[in-house]
Design an enzyme around this catalytic site. Structure first.
Site, PDB file in Angstrom:
ATOM      1  N   HIS A   1       2.095  -7.751  35.007  1.00  0.00           N
ATOM      2  CA  HIS A   1       2.978  -7.746  33.835  1.00  0.00           C
ATOM      3  C   HIS A   1       2.483  -8.732  32.771  1.00  0.00           C
ATOM      4  CE1 HIS A   1       5.973  -4.946  35.087  1.00  0.00           C
ATOM      5  NE2 HIS A   1       6.329  -5.640  36.153  1.00  0.00           N
TER       6      HIS A   1
ATOM      7  N   ASP B   1       1.748  -1.835  38.759  1.00  0.00           N
ATOM      8  CA  ASP B   1       1.330  -1.333  40.075  1.00  0.00           C
ATOM      9  C   ASP B   1      -0.171  -1.046  40.074  1.00  0.00           C
ATOM     10  OD1 ASP B   1       3.818  -1.477  41.164  1.00  0.00           O
ATOM     11  OD2 ASP B   1       4.236   0.682  41.144  1.00  0.00           O
TER      12      ASP B   1
ATOM     13  N   HIS C   1       1.364  -7.516  41.400  1.00  0.00           N
ATOM     14  CA  HIS C   1       2.144  -6.666  40.501  1.00  0.00           C
ATOM     15  C   HIS C   1       2.752  -7.517  39.375  1.00  0.00           C
ATOM     16  CE1 HIS C   1       5.260  -3.623  39.395  1.00  0.00           C
ATOM     17  NE2 HIS C   1       5.944  -4.727  39.149  1.00  0.00           N
ATOM     18  N   GLU C   2       3.334  -8.663  39.753  1.00  0.00           N
ATOM     19  CA  GLU C   2       3.961  -9.529  38.744  1.00  0.00           C
ATOM     20  C   GLU C   2       2.923 -10.088  37.773  1.00  0.00           C
ATOM     21  OE1 GLU C   2       7.117  -9.690  38.322  1.00  0.00           O
ATOM     22  OE2 GLU C   2       7.584  -8.562  40.138  1.00  0.00           O
TER      23      GLU C   2
ATOM     24  N   GLU D   1       6.022  -0.757  34.619  1.00  0.00           N
ATOM     25  CA  GLU D   1       5.992  -0.936  36.070  1.00  0.00           C
ATOM     26  C   GLU D   1       4.821  -0.176  36.685  1.00  0.00           C
ATOM     27  OE1 GLU D   1       7.638  -3.119  37.617  1.00  0.00           O
ATOM     28  OE2 GLU D   1       8.927  -3.614  35.934  1.00  0.00           O
TER      29      GLU D   1
HETATM   30 ZN   LIG Z   1       7.508  -5.086  37.793  1.00  0.00          ZN
END
Ligand SMILES: [Zn+2]
Length: 412
Positions: free
Chosen positions: A278, A356, A274-275, A352
């Site tokens: 980004h 995901d 997930h990170e 976000e």
């Molecule tokens: Zn996040």
């Protein structure tokens, strides 16, 4: 009271009214029935406790917001800004040193007012719900380090901005923008090596299965991960987290020890995916660029309003100056700030969801991230049923049930 005063007062009251409305709606939305996503994970007692946590924190937040607003309005209408300016001028310092004094006194007063609230939150509320691990010693050294850093980094920057506005006429805002941009980039460069280690201990993650799995994942998505660190988050709180730092080919990740304790390798990888999402979706870069554009706009607006006598009159400041103008302008920004924070939160929730989705695609399934989110939500007693209005106003992440729903729906 002129038009500037009316705008600021109306915006402050509107902001407060929106906040209270959101809080009331949010408390009413607390539903004793456990959401389907959490069946079998939450027991009834702990779920009731999570709702209790939301109630306690909401009431405390309201108390604090009411106190802050009342104090600001009292200081304003008692002529506090003009009084402080008068006292500072009495010291006979030049315009820049006077400005530093003026801002320093206000900043220190704010820190002092925040102190009882901060310690109550940490040592009473977080303690009561079993999250707190901060000792009074850590609490106060954190506070002092924070103040010292603000003075060391913010002081020279503020002096530079005041100097530029005193000296370089119509183009001052452009120079201020340039200088602030350079400073903020420099801070991001030195933060991982110089600033963060002041607050936490970073130890390289030991060789082993977890380290190999993380590096293998990073390779599989072509992510230039250089170092993996464990960070002693457990010194302050039981709540878990992870974050990336670094630029270009020098990315590093820091995992809270509390996160590694709570999640298995597969779930941890999903959180990291997930990170990484980004970065891969360029959220980090876009966020920085947006911040820089916003900063330029603010300096431009500041350059316009600095010359408006009405701004000073509204706050009962008799002699205009760059430094009082700077502080009063920050108050004048209240309505714009409110709008920008709601838009910023909406953008962040969108990012976000994209991160995901990236995690689902690159780790094959949404299951592990959903499991991680469930476990972390239970651990941190998150509110599972926030009211949509509260979400719009405050949430940087989509509500956890929405995320789980999307993740599980996306799984094969
Ligand atoms: Zn996040």
């Amino acid at each position: 009271m002129n038009v500037y005063g009316l705008i600021v007062l109306a915006a402050l009251l509107l902001e407060f009214a929106l906040r209270v409305t959101a809080d009331v709606l949010n408390l009413r939305a607390l539903d004793p029935a456990l959401p389907a996503e959490f069946q079998g994970i939450y027991d009834a007692d702990r779920y009731a406790r999570s709702q209790d946590y939301t109630r306690v924190r909401t009431r405390f937040g309201l108390l604090r917001a009411t106190f802050d607003l009342a104090l600001l309005i009292a200081f304003w209408f008692a002529g506090g800004f003009g009084w402080l300016d008068h006292r500072v001028r009495g010291l006979g310092l030049g315009p820049i040193a006077s400005g530093l004094c003026f801002v320093a006194v206000l900043a220190l007063a704010r820190a002092l007012v925040a102190l009882p609230f901060g310690s109550w939150s940490t040592f009473v509320i977080e303690e009561r719900f079993g999250f707190n691990r901060t000792t009074p010693r850590t609490f106060f050294t954190d506070l002092l380090k924070g103040l010292a850093l603000t003075a060391l980094l913010g002081g020279p920057l503020l002096a530079g901005i005041l100097w530029l506005f005193e000296r370089s006429g119509g183009h001052a805002w452009l120079w201020c923008w340039l200088v602030s941009t350079l400073v903020s980039i420099a801070v991001q460069f030195i933060a991982p090596t110089w600033i963060m280690p002041l607050f936490n201990r970073f130890t390289p993650l030991a060789a082993g299965g977890l380290r190999e799995a993380i590096l293998a994942y990073a390779r599989s998505v072509d992510f230039p991960l250089q170092d993996i660190f464990l960070i002693d988050g457990s010194r302050r709180s039981t709540k878990a987290n992870a974050f990336f730092t670094g630029f270009g080919r020098h990315k590093r990740v820091a995992l809270f020890d509390t996160l590694v304790e709570r999640l298995g390798t597969v779930e941890l990888l999903a959180v990291l995916a997930h990170e990484v999402g980004h970065f891969k979706r360029r959220h980090v870069l876009k966020g920085m660029l947006l911040g820089l554009v916003e900063m330029g706009g603010l300096f431009f607006l500041l350059s316009i309003f600095l010359g408006h006598q009405g701004l000073y009159d509204a706050f009962f400041v008799t002699r205009p100056s760059v430094y009082t103008g700077l502080v009063l302008f920050a108050l004048l920004l209240t309505p714009l700030g409110l709008l920008l924070s709601v838009l910023g939160a909406a953008l962040s929730r969108r990012y976000e969801r994209q991160a995901d989705a990236f995690a689902v695609v690159t780790t094959v399934s949404g299951g592990p991230l959903a499991t991680a989110l469930k476990r972390l939500s239970v651990d941190s007693l998150s509110n599972l049923t926030p009211h949509p209005f509260y979400v719009a106003l405050h949430y940087s992440h989509p509500p956890v049930c929405d995320r789980i729903h999307a993740l599980e729906g996306a799984s094969p």
